[in-house]
Design an enzyme around this catalytic site. Structure first.
Site, PDB file in Angstrom:
ATOM      1  N   HIS A 275       0.811  -1.261  -0.208  1.00  0.00           N
ATOM      2  CA  HIS A 275       0.014  -0.009   0.104  1.00  0.00           C
ATOM      3  C   HIS A 275       0.812   1.209  -0.044  1.00  0.00           C
ATOM      4  O   HIS A 275       0.297   2.425  -0.184  1.00  0.00           O
ATOM      5  CB  HIS A 275      -0.862   0.033   1.312  1.00  0.00           C
ATOM      6  CG  HIS A 275      -0.383   0.378   2.443  1.00  0.00           C
ATOM      7  ND1 HIS A 275       0.291  -0.544   3.154  1.00  0.00           N
ATOM      8  CD2 HIS A 275      -0.144   1.584   3.250  1.00  0.00           C
ATOM      9  CE1 HIS A 275       1.024   0.206   4.237  1.00  0.00           C
ATOM     10  NE2 HIS A 275       0.455   1.341   4.260  1.00  0.00           N
TER      11      HIS A 275
HETATM   12  C1  UD1 Z   1      -2.149   5.999   4.998  1.00  0.00           C
HETATM   13  C2  UD1 Z   1      -0.716   6.659   5.770  1.00  0.00           C
HETATM   14  C3  UD1 Z   1       0.287   5.517   5.731  1.00  0.00           C
HETATM   15  C4  UD1 Z   1      -0.229   4.219   6.552  1.00  0.00           C
HETATM   16  C5  UD1 Z   1      -1.636   3.560   5.840  1.00  0.00           C
HETATM   17  C6  UD1 Z   1      -2.326   2.699   6.604  1.00  0.00           C
HETATM   18  C7  UD1 Z   1      -0.115   8.782   5.207  1.00  0.00           C
HETATM   19  C8  UD1 Z   1       0.638   9.777   4.386  1.00  0.00           C
HETATM   20  N1  UD1 Z   1      -0.046   7.716   5.017  1.00  0.00           N
HETATM   21  O1  UD1 Z   1      -1.800   5.608   3.648  1.00  0.00           O
HETATM   22  O2  UD1 Z   1       1.257   5.897   6.781  1.00  0.00           O
HETATM   23  O3  UD1 Z   1       0.555   3.358   6.708  1.00  0.00           O
HETATM   24  O4  UD1 Z   1      -2.661   5.005   5.969  1.00  0.00           O
HETATM   25  O5  UD1 Z   1      -3.399   2.127   5.844  1.00  0.00           O
HETATM   26  O6  UD1 Z   1      -1.192   9.240   6.061  1.00  0.00           O
HETATM   27  N2  UD1 Z   1      -8.778   4.878   0.293  1.00  0.00           N
HETATM   28  C9  UD1 Z   1     -10.030   4.395   0.103  1.00  0.00           C
HETATM   29  N3  UD1 Z   1     -10.719   4.123   1.329  1.00  0.00           N
HETATM   30  C10 UD1 Z   1     -10.330   4.438   2.609  1.00  0.00           C
HETATM   31  C11 UD1 Z   1      -9.062   5.042   2.673  1.00  0.00           C
HETATM   32  C12 UD1 Z   1      -8.499   5.168   1.360  1.00  0.00           C
HETATM   33  O7  UD1 Z   1     -10.420   4.014  -1.072  1.00  0.00           O
HETATM   34  O8  UD1 Z   1     -11.164   4.418   3.659  1.00  0.00           O
HETATM   35  C13 UD1 Z   1      -8.085   5.026  -1.030  1.00  0.00           C
HETATM   36  C14 UD1 Z   1      -8.275   6.254  -1.596  1.00  0.00           C
HETATM   37  O9  UD1 Z   1      -7.855   6.001  -3.194  1.00  0.00           O
HETATM   38  C15 UD1 Z   1      -7.134   7.060  -1.247  1.00  0.00           C
HETATM   39  C16 UD1 Z   1      -5.982   6.076  -1.059  1.00  0.00           C
HETATM   40  O10 UD1 Z   1      -6.533   4.904  -0.881  1.00  0.00           O
HETATM   41  O11 UD1 Z   1      -6.607   8.127  -2.224  1.00  0.00           O
HETATM   42  C17 UD1 Z   1      -4.488   6.584  -0.051  1.00  0.00           C
HETATM   43  O12 UD1 Z   1      -5.367   6.912   1.017  1.00  0.00           O
HETATM   44  P1  UD1 Z   1      -4.517   7.869   2.064  1.00  0.00           P
HETATM   45  O13 UD1 Z   1      -5.343   7.911   3.519  1.00  0.00           O
HETATM   46  O14 UD1 Z   1      -4.379   9.216   1.453  1.00  0.00           O
HETATM   47  O15 UD1 Z   1      -3.345   7.136   2.467  1.00  0.00           O
HETATM   48  P2  UD1 Z   1      -2.803   5.346   2.740  1.00  0.00           P
HETATM   49  O16 UD1 Z   1      -2.197   4.965   1.338  1.00  0.00           O
HETATM   50  O17 UD1 Z   1      -4.059   4.863   3.247  1.00  0.00           O
END
Ligand code: UD1
Length: 351
Positions: free
Chosen positions: A197
């Site tokens: 991820h």
């Molecule tokens: C975040 C943290 C990372 C942690 C991870 C745990 C930051 C910079 N990164 O990364 O340190 O290891 O969480 O999972 O804060 N999305 C969904 N549904 C959700 C959440 C996310 O579809 O409920 C998708 C969206 O496309 C989103 C992408 O995941 O743009 C990334 O989500 P984001 O919260 O920005 O970062 P993570 O990759 O989850």
């Protein structure tokens, strides 16, 4: 006491801290930024661990780092502005951690950082930036390991630091005992459990194609439990089908994850938490990164870094690793209790 959380691993860390705070008679307010919002990524963990619904959910959702963090800053400022001067507790290294740390510091609220002192020494990672800022703004640094304490001392932060152990070990070890006692370890043949991820792995199409190719060369079937970010990025990388030995599956709740690790022959991941869970559950781990913050997992060969390799490493998953040699680098499963004690001691100092 106010905890600010937002992303999946923070809900796991929140669970033992919430229980220990309540058991010690503290009032505990939970603020959820809404960084993670899908049922699988958020509500499932609150339900599974019996954590009460957050007192506030800012519902910031997904967007660019700047937009997401900006929405959190504004929302958290509103929530903390009226707060009394008791601890604001932030967890780990996500954008939610960064935003809450910055607002608490600006409002002169006492700030404690759980999982302080971790470093990958890779400044390109948003997580590395977030954790450095959180550590240096905090009044109390709650370190999970001896090496984290040493790093805090090197950065001039020893006087504010307390060694408490890793609250994720509290959760992992107690869930392991419950899974084993209930006979819930899956037994559908040898497999590797995989997750990917991290932004540096998902957002570079060539890198993601290479990692999928590595998984495709595994001698064992791979069960890839995909974070929504990964599923979204397959298309972006032009990956329309995966190798025949790789099954893409939904994200797991925590108990199911522990059971799946226990049922596996090994773990392949870029997650910090899962590297530790593999170590605690005595399964070999291959980490899809060049470095790890959790260097203790490398000892005894329990964790290997893929580093610059572009092929599946020979001999993984390693047989014959010595489970007894692992020691207890992440504590004895009572870290949350020590977190509460350190907060109480710190509060007396601040009073
Ligand atoms: C975040 C943290 C990372 C942690 C991870 C745990 C930051 C910079 N990164 O990364 O340190 O290891 O969480 O999972 O804060 N999305 C969904 N549904 C959700 C959440 C996310 O579809 O409920 C998708 C969206 O496309 C989103 C992408 O995941 O743009 C990334 O989500 P984001 O919260 O920005 O970062 P993570 O990759 O989850």
């Amino acid at each position: 006491m106010t905890s600010v959380v937002g992303a999946r691993p923070q809900f796991v860390k929140l669970a033992p801290v919430h229980s220990a705070l309540v058991a010690a008679g503290h009032e505990h307010r939970i603020v959820h930024t809404g960084q993670h919002y899908d049922h699988d990524m958020s509500d499932q963990f609150f339900a599974e661990f019996g954590i009460p619904q957050p007192d506030v959910n800012l519902g910031v959702g997904s967007s660019s780092h700047a937009k997401q963090t900006a929405a959190m800053l504004t929302g958290i400022e509103d929530v903390l502005s009226g707060a009394r001067g008791d601890w604001v507790l932030v967890y780990g290294d996500t954008n939610s951690t960064l935003a809450a740390a910055l607002v608490a510091a600006r409002l002169m609220q006492p700030l404690a950082h759980l999982e302080a002192g971790l470093r990958s020494f890779n400044r390109a990672m948003p997580e590395e930036q977030n954790r450095i800022v959180a550590d240096h703004l905090s009044d109390l640094l709650l370190a999970p390991t001896g090496s984290a304490m040493e790093q805090l001392a090197r950065e001039g932060l020893a006087a504010k630091s307390a060694m408490v152990g890793d609250v994720m070990a509290d959760v992992c070890l107690s869930v392991r005992d419950s899974v084993v006692a209930a006979g819930d370890v899956p037994s559908h043949g040898p497999y590797l459990l995989a997750t990917i991820h991290r932004q540096e792995n998902t957002d570079d199409p060539a890198r993601l194609r290479m990692l999928v190719d590595v998984l495709g060369r595994s001698p064992l079937p791979v069960r890839l439990h995909a974070h929504p970010r990964l599923t979204a990025k397959f298309e972006h990388a032009g990956i329309s089908s995966l190798p025949g030995n790789v099954a893409v599956l939904p994200p797991l709740g925590y108990r199911d994850l522990v059971a799946a690790v226990l049922g596996s022959a090994g773990v392949v991941t870029d997650s910090g938490g899962l590297q530790k869970e593999a170590f605690l559950l005595a399964r070999p781990c291959l980490t899809l990164r060049n470095e790890t913050e959790w260097t203790e997992t490398l000892e005894g060969g329990w964790n290997r870094l893929l580093g610059g390799d572009t092929t599946f490493p020979a001999g993984f998953p390693d047989a014959g690793l010595d489970a007894a040699s692992r020691g207890e680098p992440f504590g004895d499963g009572r870290a949350a209790h020590r977190v509460v004690e350190a907060l109480a001691r710190g509060a007396r100092r601040h009073a």
